[in-house]
Design a protein around this motif. Sequence first.
Motif, PDB file in Angstrom:
ATOM      1  N   SER A 229     -17.580  -6.154   3.693  1.00 31.03           N
ATOM      2  CA  SER A 229     -16.508  -5.262   4.128  1.00 31.03           C
ATOM      3  C   SER A 229     -16.068  -5.577   5.550  1.00 31.03           C
ATOM      4  O   SER A 229     -14.868  -5.554   5.859  1.00 31.03           O
ATOM      5  N   ARG A 232     -13.839  -8.646   5.569  1.00 32.50           N
ATOM      6  CA  ARG A 232     -12.516  -8.436   4.960  1.00 32.50           C
ATOM      7  C   ARG A 232     -11.673  -7.394   5.695  1.00 32.50           C
ATOM      8  O   ARG A 232     -10.464  -7.543   5.828  1.00 32.50           O
ATOM      9  N   ASN A 233     -12.338  -6.314   6.157  1.00 27.17           N
ATOM     10  CA  ASN A 233     -11.581  -5.170   6.665  1.00 27.17           C
ATOM     11  C   ASN A 233     -11.884  -4.791   8.109  1.00 27.17           C
ATOM     12  O   ASN A 233     -11.254  -3.878   8.645  1.00 27.17           O
ATOM     13  N   THR A 236     -14.900  -0.710   9.240  1.00 30.90           N
ATOM     14  CA  THR A 236     -14.341   0.480   8.600  1.00 30.90           C
ATOM     15  C   THR A 236     -15.314   0.978   7.537  1.00 30.90           C
ATOM     16  O   THR A 236     -16.348   0.366   7.278  1.00 30.90           O
ATOM     17  N   ILE A 238     -14.279   1.335   4.443  1.00 29.23           N
ATOM     18  CA  ILE A 238     -13.739   0.841   3.172  1.00 29.23           C
ATOM     19  C   ILE A 238     -14.712  -0.125   2.514  1.00 29.23           C
ATOM     20  O   ILE A 238     -15.270  -1.006   3.157  1.00 29.23           O
TER      21      ILE A 238
END
Length: 250
Positions: A229, A232-233, A236, A238
Amino acid sequence: ETIYLKNIVSNIDIGNTTKDYFVPPIRAPLNVRNPVSFYDLVDPQLRDAYYETDALIDHLISHQNTAPFVSKNLIQHFGISNPSPRFVESVATAFKTGEYTFNGVTFGDGKLSDLKATVAAILLDREATSTVLDADPAYGGIREPVIKVLAFMRAMGYTPTSHDRNIYPKFDGMYSKVGQMAHESPDQFSFFLHDYQPPGQFAQSKLSTPPSQVLTLSTTISTVEGFFSMVRNGLTWIGGGFGGKVFPYN
């Protein structure tokens, strides 16, 4: 070191030369001195509590078991889970004497429990610097979960964004995800025991890997999810990430 004691002695006697105590066989009598008390039961003062606390700390620091115990724990936190007895003794000596000399340079001020000397004894010891030991499968240790996450963030070049100031805390649910988080220890013994040996080959070889005590199938999967995560993000929540939500109560 000069130690000033109250002019009173309080002793406890257990057993005698003719009668056994607790369980057979007959043992030599025990004589235990009560800890020094500074309290005046008639007129207790806050100052007395300070004096008694200082006396207890001095007693614990000066105890013969403290230096090797603290030294081994510090070595383990610096990444060597199974230090040799020689290594522990060297660091314990630096802890007790307050000095450590390496290549003609002396670290520490000569006082008991000097951390400058203690840390120097850990980092400069041949067991910590020799590259030959890298070939030994029993050398080293696994990182603590939170330190592993922070090291990953440094390696990936993490930089906060402008909206990060709206997120607090920066990490969320780390104890349930990776098994560890600052100020969230489940008890006074921290997250894992310093002598924990995982079952299997480690236990059979008498090797300790303390951080592995918090490794479970759940924390292993959550840690991997958090790393993916973050790549990729960013930081966070998410996709099982380690970050907190902007509006955590929504």
